[in-house]
Scaffold this motif. Structure first.
Motif, PDB file in Angstrom:
ATOM      1  N   ILE C  77      24.300  10.397 -76.725  1.00  0.00           N
ATOM      2  CA  ILE C  77      23.751  11.291 -75.704  1.00  0.00           C
ATOM      3  C   ILE C  77      24.872  12.097 -75.054  1.00  0.00           C
ATOM      4  N   VAL C  78      25.984  11.435 -74.783  1.00  0.00           N
ATOM      5  CA  VAL C  78      27.124  12.151 -74.195  1.00  0.00           C
ATOM      6  C   VAL C  78      27.606  13.234 -75.157  1.00  0.00           C
ATOM      7  N   ALA C  79      27.651  12.906 -76.444  1.00  0.00           N
ATOM      8  CA  ALA C  79      28.115  13.864 -77.453  1.00  0.00           C
ATOM      9  C   ALA C  79      27.220  15.095 -77.508  1.00  0.00           C
ATOM     10  N   LEU C  80      25.946  14.925 -77.146  1.00  0.00           N
ATOM     11  CA  LEU C  80      25.015  16.061 -77.184  1.00  0.00           C
ATOM     12  C   LEU C  80      25.194  16.981 -75.976  1.00  0.00           C
ATOM     13  N   LYS C  81      25.990  16.575 -75.016  1.00  0.00           N
ATOM     14  CA  LYS C  81      26.289  17.349 -73.809  1.00  0.00           C
ATOM     15  C   LYS C  81      25.037  17.889 -73.135  1.00  0.00           C
ATOM     16  N   PRO C  82      24.122  17.033 -72.695  1.00  0.00           N
ATOM     17  CA  PRO C  82      22.894  17.542 -72.067  1.00  0.00           C
ATOM     18  C   PRO C  82      23.198  18.119 -70.688  1.00  0.00           C
ATOM     19  N   ASP C  83      22.405  19.120 -70.271  1.00  0.00           N
ATOM     20  CA  ASP C  83      22.533  19.550 -68.890  1.00  0.00           C
ATOM     21  C   ASP C  83      21.385  19.041 -68.040  1.00  0.00           C
ATOM     22  N   LEU C  84      20.442  18.372 -68.693  1.00  0.00           N
ATOM     23  CA  LEU C  84      19.368  17.715 -67.936  1.00  0.00           C
ATOM     24  C   LEU C  84      18.852  16.530 -68.742  1.00  0.00           C
ATOM     25  N   VAL C  85      18.836  15.364 -68.100  1.00  0.00           N
ATOM     26  CA  VAL C  85      18.267  14.172 -68.737  1.00  0.00           C
ATOM     27  C   VAL C  85      17.021  13.794 -67.950  1.00  0.00           C
ATOM     28  N   ILE C  86      15.901  13.651 -68.669  1.00  0.00           N
ATOM     29  CA  ILE C  86      14.640  13.319 -67.993  1.00  0.00           C
ATOM     30  C   ILE C  86      14.147  11.971 -68.491  1.00  0.00           C
ATOM     31  N   THR C  87      13.697  11.152 -67.551  1.00  0.00           N
ATOM     32  CA  THR C  87      13.087   9.884 -67.979  1.00  0.00           C
ATOM     33  C   THR C  87      12.108   9.402 -66.934  1.00  0.00           C
ATOM     34  N   GLY C  88      11.262   8.499 -67.343  1.00  0.00           N
ATOM     35  CA  GLY C  88      10.237   7.947 -66.440  1.00  0.00           C
ATOM     36  C   GLY C  88      10.851   6.876 -65.562  1.00  0.00           C
ATOM     37  N   VAL C 106      20.445  13.681 -63.988  1.00  0.00           N
ATOM     38  CA  VAL C 106      19.355  12.828 -64.459  1.00  0.00           C
ATOM     39  C   VAL C 106      18.185  12.966 -63.506  1.00  0.00           C
ATOM     40  N   GLU C 107      17.033  13.331 -64.026  1.00  0.00           N
ATOM     41  CA  GLU C 107      15.826  13.437 -63.194  1.00  0.00           C
ATOM     42  C   GLU C 107      14.866  12.322 -63.572  1.00  0.00           C
ATOM     43  N   ILE C 108      14.392  11.601 -62.551  1.00  0.00           N
ATOM     44  CA  ILE C 108      13.485  10.478 -62.811  1.00  0.00           C
ATOM     45  C   ILE C 108      12.106  10.839 -62.319  1.00  0.00           C
ATOM     46  N   LEU C 109      11.133  10.704 -63.197  1.00  0.00           N
ATOM     47  CA  LEU C 109       9.767  11.082 -62.857  1.00  0.00           C
ATOM     48  C   LEU C 109       8.954   9.847 -62.518  1.00  0.00           C
ATOM     49  N   ALA C 110       8.240   9.921 -61.418  1.00  0.00           N
ATOM     50  CA  ALA C 110       7.326   8.831 -61.099  1.00  0.00           C
ATOM     51  C   ALA C 110       6.029   9.076 -61.862  1.00  0.00           C
ATOM     52  N   LEU C 111       5.579   8.082 -62.636  1.00  0.00           N
ATOM     53  CA  LEU C 111       4.350   8.273 -63.418  1.00  0.00           C
ATOM     54  C   LEU C 111       3.142   8.240 -62.492  1.00  0.00           C
ATOM     55  N   PRO C 112       2.147   9.083 -62.731  1.00  0.00           N
ATOM     56  CA  PRO C 112       0.939   9.035 -61.903  1.00  0.00           C
ATOM     57  C   PRO C 112       0.165   7.751 -62.154  1.00  0.00           C
ATOM     58  N   THR C 113      -0.449   7.218 -61.097  1.00  0.00           N
ATOM     59  CA  THR C 113      -1.242   6.008 -61.265  1.00  0.00           C
ATOM     60  C   THR C 113      -2.728   6.305 -61.152  1.00  0.00           C
ATOM     61  N   SER C 114      -3.058   7.558 -60.909  1.00  0.00           N
ATOM     62  CA  SER C 114      -4.478   7.908 -60.856  1.00  0.00           C
ATOM     63  C   SER C 114      -4.649   9.265 -61.514  1.00  0.00           C
ATOM     64  N   LEU C 115      -5.884   9.600 -61.845  1.00  0.00           N
ATOM     65  CA  LEU C 115      -6.145  10.873 -62.519  1.00  0.00           C
ATOM     66  C   LEU C 115      -5.762  12.048 -61.625  1.00  0.00           C
ATOM     67  N   GLN C 116      -5.972  11.889 -60.302  1.00  0.00           N
ATOM     68  CA  GLN C 116      -5.685  12.985 -59.381  1.00  0.00           C
ATOM     69  C   GLN C 116      -4.206  13.354 -59.403  1.00  0.00           C
ATOM     70  N   ALA C 117      -3.358  12.367 -59.683  1.00  0.00           N
ATOM     71  CA  ALA C 117      -1.919  12.611 -59.605  1.00  0.00           C
ATOM     72  C   ALA C 117      -1.367  13.287 -60.857  1.00  0.00           C
ATOM     73  N   VAL C 118      -2.189  13.387 -61.913  1.00  0.00           N
ATOM     74  CA  VAL C 118      -1.681  13.938 -63.173  1.00  0.00           C
ATOM     75  C   VAL C 118      -1.219  15.383 -62.999  1.00  0.00           C
ATOM     76  N   GLU C 122       2.515  16.982 -63.620  1.00  0.00           N
ATOM     77  CA  GLU C 122       2.795  18.087 -64.541  1.00  0.00           C
ATOM     78  C   GLU C 122       3.532  19.208 -63.834  1.00  0.00           C
ATOM     79  N   ARG C 123       3.085  19.507 -62.612  1.00  0.00           N
ATOM     80  CA  ARG C 123       3.720  20.621 -61.883  1.00  0.00           C
ATOM     81  C   ARG C 123       5.182  20.281 -61.565  1.00  0.00           C
ATOM     82  N   HIS C 124       5.446  19.040 -61.213  1.00  0.00           N
ATOM     83  CA  HIS C 124       6.810  18.621 -60.944  1.00  0.00           C
ATOM     84  C   HIS C 124       7.672  18.804 -62.201  1.00  0.00           C
ATOM     85  N   PHE C 125       7.115  18.400 -63.340  1.00  0.00           N
ATOM     86  CA  PHE C 125       7.823  18.510 -64.604  1.00  0.00           C
ATOM     87  C   PHE C 125       8.132  19.973 -64.920  1.00  0.00           C
TER      88      PHE C 125
END
Lengths: 242, 328, 258
Positions: C77-88, C106-118, C122-125
């Motif tokens: 991953i370091v060799a790929l020189k990312p400018d943004l790493v995304i994970t849950g 590194v950006e960490i996404l909180a997974l939605p726990t209900s349909l309303q949060a989907v 997505e908008r955050h992403f």
């Protein structure tokens, strides 16, 4: 008529051209130094080792007998015997009937009488003394009522009382019209109880004949490589190292 | 006393089987359910009794009988009270064979029976390897050789599960090593029953050899018994029993060790008389252990082998202790 | 067969020379399956340095297999020189903290726990990618349930059922089903209870390859209690990650219900 005839029996490197004959009613003692082939000879006759040569039982080639028939006619008492399980004396002796596939109470009781273990019949065999055990193993073979009994050093490591008891049992069994072949290291007992002796040396028969013919000072001294004193005129016979 | 053992064993079996049918999370009339099921009436009770509890009961009985019998046969053959399917490596070999075929879907032509056949091959190979390693004359080496084979087969089993396509396979190592009879249908019994009958017959027919072997191989041979052929048949019979039962229910430890040992004094220590009572006692023991498993709250299912090992391991320790004292 | 690959390489090469977008991110890496899917759905292929190896392990029809992939190791991953790493939220904690220490974004996404949060998820992403929020999907209209509602059992491997209060429960209800299980969370099921009171349908979501974990679902009693035509099955991992495809699942379930 010969009960068993062995001709040119060979099992390299342990046996080389062994021949002898035994009549019913006779006891044959097989003597010789350690490693001279005594056990191998008995095991070949019992069918445990595949020796070359001819063995005739009752004038029939022994190969013509099926294993079960052979076992009914020839019983083997191995040199070392041990029961893996804590069996009762009764059950051990009854195992001797396996070649017949029955549990003949008459034969079992007779075998126990012959070897004097009747009083022990309810006991566990692993709780008995060495001498008592030796008689139980003998009773097991006798229960099969073999016409030829092979016993591999049946009195080794027994005290004087049990040595005599086992030898007398074998003698009586032969007197009833059966043949007995036993490997033995005690020449005095051999001279006293055997009709014939077979002296083995390096897998060959060094001498075969009556005790008086075989047990000479010169022969024993040569074969056993120690000076031996023989006095067969004494009662009982004396054979000992000088 | 010795003559009453078998009828007594059968009576206990029937009682345990009845208890097993009556045990479950839902309250169901057992006899009504059973008769409904036998008559082909579709009712919830018939379903629960006939298709959930009956297969489980019959399977636990069959697996226990197979393991008890296999243990009695192995101990008789090897003249060693410590010989049992898991200590000789047969169970691990069977698990390896069965798991390899099951997870990778090999030999689809054999259908449901494929894992059981592979289990037979695995158990047979493990036993033969163990015997070759120990040599027939030195029974003291049996346990060491068995340990070597079972370790090897266990490691190979873990490797196979690791590479299995299903991500749940690795978790299921627990099943293969500890055993369970839950969630099985009657179709599994169709695989196990012939193996139990054939394996049992093979062993049973060699009972005279087992009896004669008490006094050693030379004595057995001198009594006109076919030693090498008979031993091979006993190994084959044992492999059938262990292979099929492990393929269906995993390796349930210590049954083959514990049961013959408990039964032996009741049959005057005779290895030939030990066979059938051991099968009956093994069946009752595994079925009882499974009843205990079901009485625990759901979601916390303890594996069958854990219970039998909890019973068996102390006995194992006691056996070693007793043996040690004999030599001291 | 090689043609699409060649084309995509050309496309990637062409995009490389295009001016960077407003967000400035050009080399994005994701560390888990859910972010893989989101990236594949919303990012331009040229902005993606590599997806995690998970997306190959759990394939879905709409995701092509020619995405660049890393092997999940720090070196690579370091060799790929990312400018943004995304994970849950719950994924690769050690790896992402090391990347952070090394100075990667590194950006960490909180997974939605209900349909309303989907939608919010997505908008955050999209904002991370510098894309307009209007691209986010919108949930279909809730469908009125039958009366009484049909009961669906969501059955997974090892006889585990999905109960109320879960994300999956929301999907079932949105599609007009009622959850067969009344308790909350993920529950170990009991065969006898299902046999005596069977659900109207079973949704079987577990790996298809053979395992003892499937034994519960293969038990003859269950097959008898719920006839074959009322067994639905889906790749189990489609349930694991919320996203626009969640609405496809809802649609599918709704179809099955009818």
């Amino acid at each position: 008529m010969a009960l068993i005839q062995v001709r040119h029996l060979a099992l390299p490197p342990r046996l080389d051209g062994v021949s002898f004959t035994l009549d019913a009613g006779e006891v044959l003692g097989v003597i010789g130094p350690n490693g001279s082939g005594k056990s191998s000879l008995l095991q070949c006759v019992a069918g445990l080792l595949p020796g070359r040569g001819e063995i005739a039982f009752d004038d029939q080639p022994i190969e013509s007998l099926r294993p079960r028939q052979r076992a009914r006619n020839i019983g083997l008492l191995p040199q070392t015997c041990e029961s893996a399980w804590s069996l009762s004396v009764d059950d051990v002796v009854a195992l001797g009937r396996l070649p017949w596939g029955d549990r003949d109470d008459g034969a079992i009781r007779l075998a126990m009488q012959q070897s004097g273990v009747e009083a022990l019949r309810q006991r566990k065999v692993d709780h008995l003394s060495g001498g008592e055990q030796a008689r139980v193993w003998l009773a097991r073979v006798l229960a099969g009522q073999p016409r030829l009994l092979l016993a591999d050093e049946p009195i080794a490591s027994l005290d004087l009382y049990y040595q005599r008891s086992v030898m007398e049992t074998l003698r009586r069994y032969a007197n009833d019209g059966n043949g007995v072949v036993l490997a033995i290291h005690d020449f005095s007992l051999a001279a006293r109880y055997c009709d014939r002796l077979c002296l083995m040396h390096d897998g060959r028969v060094d001498a075969f004949g009556t005790p008086a013919e075989v047990l000479t000072e010169a022969r024993l001294s040569r074969v056993f490589r120690v000076p031996v004193h023989v006095d067969l005129a004494a009662d009982p016979p004396v054979i000992t190292t000088r | 006393m010795a003559r009453l053992i078998l009828p007594l064993g059968v009576a206990i079996l029937v009682g345990v089987a009845g208890l097993s049918l009556a045990t479950g999370p839902t309250a169901v009339p057992v006899l009504a359910g059973l008769s409904d099921w036998l008559l082909g009436v579709t009712s919830p009770a018939a379903m629960v009794i006939g298709e959930i509890r009956l297969p489980r009961t019959l399977l636990s009985l069959a697996v226990g009988a197979a393991l008890g019998l296999a243990g009695a046969a192995l101990q008789g053959l090897l003249r060693n009270p410590l010989a049992d399917p898991s200590l000789t490596g047969a169970s691990q070999g069977a698990a390896l064979g069965a798991a390899a075929v099951f997870y990778f879907g090999l030999f689809p032509a054999a259908g449901e029976a494929a894992p059981a056949l592979a289990g037979l091959l695995g158990a047979g190979a493990a036993l033969l390897l163990m015997l070759a390693l120990a040599g027939s004359a030195r029974s003291s080496l049996v346990i060491m050789a068995g340990l070597a084979i079972s370790t090897l087969a266990g490691a190979a089993l873990a490797t196979v599960l690791n590479f299995a396509p299903n991500p749940f396979a690795m978790q299921e190592l627990v099943f293969w090593l500890l055993g369970s009879v839950s969630e099985r249908g009657l179709n599994h019994l169709i695989v196990l029953l012939p193996a139990l009958v054939i394996g049992g017959l093979l062993v049973w027919r060699q009972r005279h050899l087992l009896a004669a072997l008490s006094l050693g191989e030379a004595v057995a041979q001198s009594m006109g018994l076919a030693l090498s052929r008979g031993s091979r048949l006993i190994v084959l019979g044992t492999a059938l029993l262990v292979g099929a039962s492990v393929a269906i229910a995993g390796s349930i430890g210590f049954v083959g060790l514990l049961v013959p040992h408990l039964v032996r004094p009741l049959v005057n220590h005779r290895p030939d008389r030990l066979l059938l009572p051991s099968a009956a006692a093994g069946a009752a023991l595994v079925c009882l252990a499974d009843i205990c498993v079901r009485l625990l709250p759901p979601g916390r299912e303890i594996k069958l082998g854990v219970l039998t090992s909890l019973l068996g391991a102390p006995l194992f320790i006691w056996l070693i202790w007793k043996d040690r004292q004999r030599w001291l | 067969m090689r043609l699409p690959k060649v084309t995509s390489v050309l496309v990637v090469a062409a995009l490389h020379f295009l001016p960077a977008e407003a967000s400035g991110v050009q080399r994005i890496i994701s560390l888990d399956l859910c972010t893989d899917w989101m990236l594949a759905r919303y990012a331009d292929p040229g902005e993606v340095a590599a997806l995690s190896p998970m997306h190959r392990q759990f394939p879905v029809a709409w995701l092509e297999t020619n995405w660049p992939t890393h092997d999940g190791t720090l070196e690579r991953i370091v060799a790929l020189k990312p400018d943004l790493v995304i994970t849950g939220q719950y994924n690769a904690p050690l790896l992402r903290s090391r990347l952070k220490t090394l100075g990667f974004r590194v950006e960490i996404l909180a997974l939605p726990t209900s349909l309303q949060a989907v939608g919010e998820y997505e908008r955050h992403f999209l904002s991370l990618l510098g894309k307009p929020a209007t691209l986010a999907s919108s949930p279909p209209k809730p469908i009125p349930a039958d009366n009484p509602p049909k009961r669906l059992l969501l059955l997974g491997a090892n006889g585990i059922g999905t109960g109320r209060g879960t994300f999956e429960d929301g999907i079932l209800q949105r599609a007009g089903w009622s959850n067969y299980l009344r308790e909350d969370g993920y529950l170990r099921l009991d065969l006898e209870q299902i046999a005596t009171d069977p659900p109207d349908a079973i949704l079987w979501a577990a790996p298809a390859s053979r395992a003892l974990a499937n034994r519960f679902a293969e038990h003859p009693v269950l097959r008898r209690a719920v006839p074959r035509e009322r067994w639905l099955s889906t790749d189990y991992w489609r349930w694991q990650c919320p996203g626009p495809w969640t609405w496809e699942l809802v649609g599918q379930l709704q179809q099955w219900r009818d």
